[in-house]
Design an enzyme around this catalytic site. Structure first.
Site, PDB file in Angstrom:
ATOM      1  N   SER A  35       0.855  -1.185   0.000  1.00 32.95           N
ATOM      2  CA  SER A  35       0.000   0.000   0.000  1.00 32.95           C
ATOM      3  C   SER A  35       0.889   1.233   0.000  1.00 32.95           C
ATOM      4  CB  SER A  35      -0.907   0.012   1.243  1.00 32.95           C
ATOM      5  OG  SER A  35      -1.418   1.300   1.499  1.00 32.95           O
ATOM      6  N   LYS A  50      -4.434 -21.412   8.542  1.00 26.51           N
ATOM      7  CA  LYS A  50      -4.575 -22.691   9.247  1.00 26.51           C
ATOM      8  C   LYS A  50      -4.611 -23.902   8.314  1.00 26.51           C
ATOM      9  CE  LYS A  50      -5.236 -21.546  13.727  1.00 26.51           C
ATOM     10  NZ  LYS A  50      -4.538 -22.160  14.866  1.00 26.51           N
ATOM     11  N   SER A  97     -11.808 -22.438  17.642  1.00 27.13           N
ATOM     12  CA  SER A  97     -12.854 -21.414  17.611  1.00 27.13           C
ATOM     13  C   SER A  97     -13.346 -21.190  16.187  1.00 27.13           C
ATOM     14  CB  SER A  97     -12.320 -20.095  18.178  1.00 27.13           C
ATOM     15  OG  SER A  97     -11.278 -19.594  17.360  1.00 27.13           O
ATOM     16  N   ASP A 130      13.639  -6.377   7.661  1.00 27.37           N
ATOM     17  CA  ASP A 130      14.153  -5.819   8.913  1.00 27.37           C
ATOM     18  C   ASP A 130      13.268  -6.203  10.090  1.00 27.37           C
ATOM     19  OD1 ASP A 130      16.394  -4.284   7.832  1.00 27.37           O
ATOM     20  OD2 ASP A 130      14.842  -3.070   6.865  1.00 27.37           O
ATOM     21  N   GLY A 187       1.259 -21.385  17.158  1.00 25.87           N
ATOM     22  CA  GLY A 187       1.601 -22.237  16.026  1.00 25.87           C
ATOM     23  C   GLY A 187       2.145 -21.442  14.853  1.00 25.87           C
ATOM     24  N   GLU A 199      -0.633 -10.030  20.009  1.00 26.87           N
ATOM     25  CA  GLU A 199      -1.818 -10.679  20.580  1.00 26.87           C
ATOM     26  C   GLU A 199      -2.783  -9.638  21.133  1.00 26.87           C
ATOM     27  OE1 GLU A 199      -0.522 -13.360  23.650  1.00 26.87           O
ATOM     28  OE2 GLU A 199       0.671 -11.841  24.642  1.00 26.87           O
ATOM     29  N   GLY A 246      -5.708 -10.439  26.278  1.00 27.32           N
ATOM     30  CA  GLY A 246      -5.165 -11.782  26.493  1.00 27.32           C
ATOM     31  C   GLY A 246      -3.684 -11.838  26.205  1.00 27.32           C
ATOM     32  N   ASP A 299      -1.154 -13.404  27.465  1.00 24.84           N
ATOM     33  CA  ASP A 299      -0.432 -14.506  28.102  1.00 24.84           C
ATOM     34  C   ASP A 299       0.907 -14.764  27.429  1.00 24.84           C
ATOM     35  OD1 ASP A 299      -1.152 -17.285  26.243  1.00 24.84           O
ATOM     36  OD2 ASP A 299      -2.400 -15.509  26.020  1.00 24.84           O
ATOM     37  N   LYS A 356      -8.976  -2.998  -0.167  1.00 22.90           N
ATOM     38  CA  LYS A 356     -10.054  -3.858  -0.671  1.00 22.90           C
ATOM     39  C   LYS A 356      -9.900  -5.300  -0.188  1.00 22.90           C
ATOM     40  CE  LYS A 356     -10.784  -0.015  -2.665  1.00 22.90           C
ATOM     41  NZ  LYS A 356     -11.521   0.989  -1.851  1.00 22.90           N
ATOM     42  N   SER A 368      -3.430 -12.978   8.920  1.00 21.73           N
ATOM     43  CA  SER A 368      -3.588 -14.418   9.119  1.00 21.73           C
ATOM     44  C   SER A 368      -4.910 -15.004   8.657  1.00 21.73           C
ATOM     45  CB  SER A 368      -3.373 -14.763  10.597  1.00 21.73           C
ATOM     46  OG  SER A 368      -4.302 -14.070  11.412  1.00 21.73           O
TER      47      SER A 368
END
Length: 323
Positions: A29, A54, A79, A173, A183, A205, A209, A211, A274, A305
């Site tokens: 972009s 996945k 999920s 970089d 994973g 993350e 959450g 963790d 888009k 992802s």
């Protein structure tokens, strides 16, 4: 002592899944490049088969099963995106699949999982233990358990996304990767250290959450309650016994992003590039935006992802942000 996978295993996974997964596009972009004063490369796993990275790990893991395991079938808990990945891979390979999914999983992800032939078993993500449910089903019915992240074949399949990115654009970089159970991040770490060893690698993350961030900084796996966040793909409670040692060794830092930042990134992706990217898929971009000043003039990779979000939910989030 757990034997950790290596980049050679990622390379083997790449050959194994070739012809079955999409080689997803890398997009840029001009607006983002101007903001960063450099080059930002988006690896679009939202355009992968079943809509997320996945599928790489799911197909790699299932393709390595023996004849008896294939005949008996597999069970997975997720999920949504790992659920769809395992269901689709199982359909392609002729393997029966049972998928444990939360009652409040996005309707589109449940429908897609069932559409790929997966038998869905639901549970309450806030009061029940999906891992225990998965283990019980595996033991009771002789199924092979395919966890969403804490599995060498799964994480090596996921790492092929970063391998493709480096093959296309060369050394970077910095690279920003969404983080749930680790994973994707651990697989990408194996590829990064082999193909662009000086690249700074960041996990990202949900703020609610963190963790992974706490685990990295304390040197041990931190367990949390299921976080309440729109990033449903990262509502994990802890990193894995296989993923954490790799993350601890190879990842430079773990950053967090608020739900509001994720919605901003979703809006930018939709309006300027888009692209439909789900909240979890925007974690890496949200984290990179926090470091715009530090990344001036750099070559930066961002892994998008996944893109599996109900359009009604997408509209609701964007409308709320704009009101």
């Amino acid at each position: 002592m757990i034997k950790l996978p290596t980049f050679d295993d990622v390379a083997s996974a790449s050959e194994r899944i070739k012809g079955h997964v999409h080689k997803t596009p890398v997009m840029t972009s001009r607006t983002v490049d101007e903001a960063f004063g450099g080059q930002v490369f988006f690896k679009c796993e939202n355009l992968q088969r079943m809509g997320a990275f996945k599928f790489r790990g799911g197909y790699n893991a299932l393709s390595r099963l023996g004849p008896e395991q294939r005949k008996a079938g597999v069970v997975a808990y997720s999920s949504g995106n790992h659920a769809q990945a395992v269901a689709l891979a199982a359909q392609i390979l002729g393997i029966p699949a049972t998928i444990v999914m939360p009652q409040d999983a996005p309707a589109g992800k449940v429908a897609a999982t069932q559409g790929y032939g997966g038998k869905v078993v639901t549970y309450d993500r806030y009061t029940e233990d999906r891992e225990q449910i998965g283990r019980d089903l595996a033991q009771r019915h002789g199924l092979t358990l395919i966890p969403p992240y804490d599995h060498p074949d799964v994480l090596c399949g996921q790492g092929t996304a970063a391998k493709e990115l480096f093959e296309e654009v060369g050394p970077l970089d910095a690279l920003f990767v969404p983080l749930g159970g680790g994973g994707l991040l651990s697989g990408c770490a194996l590829a990064t250290r082999a193909m662009s060893p000086n690249c700074r690698l960041y996990g990202a993350e949900p703020e609610a959450g963190n963790d992974g961030q706490r685990s990295l900084r304390s040197g041990r796996i931190v367990h949390i309650d299921t976080p309440k966040t729109i990033a449903d793909g990262a509502q994990t409670q802890h990193l894995g016994e296989v993923t954490f040692p790799i993350i601890r060794r190879d990842v430079d830092d773990i950053l967090t992003a608020s739900d509001a930042e994720l919605v901003e990134c979703m809006m930018f992706m939709a309006t300027r590039m888009k692209l439909i990217v789900e909240p979890t898929g925007c974690l890496g971009f949200a984290a990179a935006r926090q470091m715009t000043h530090a990344l001036q003039g750099k070559r930066v990779g961002v892994l998008l992802s996944g893109g599996n979000i109900d359009m009604a939910r997408f509209a609701q989030l964007v409308h709320h942000r704009g009101s």
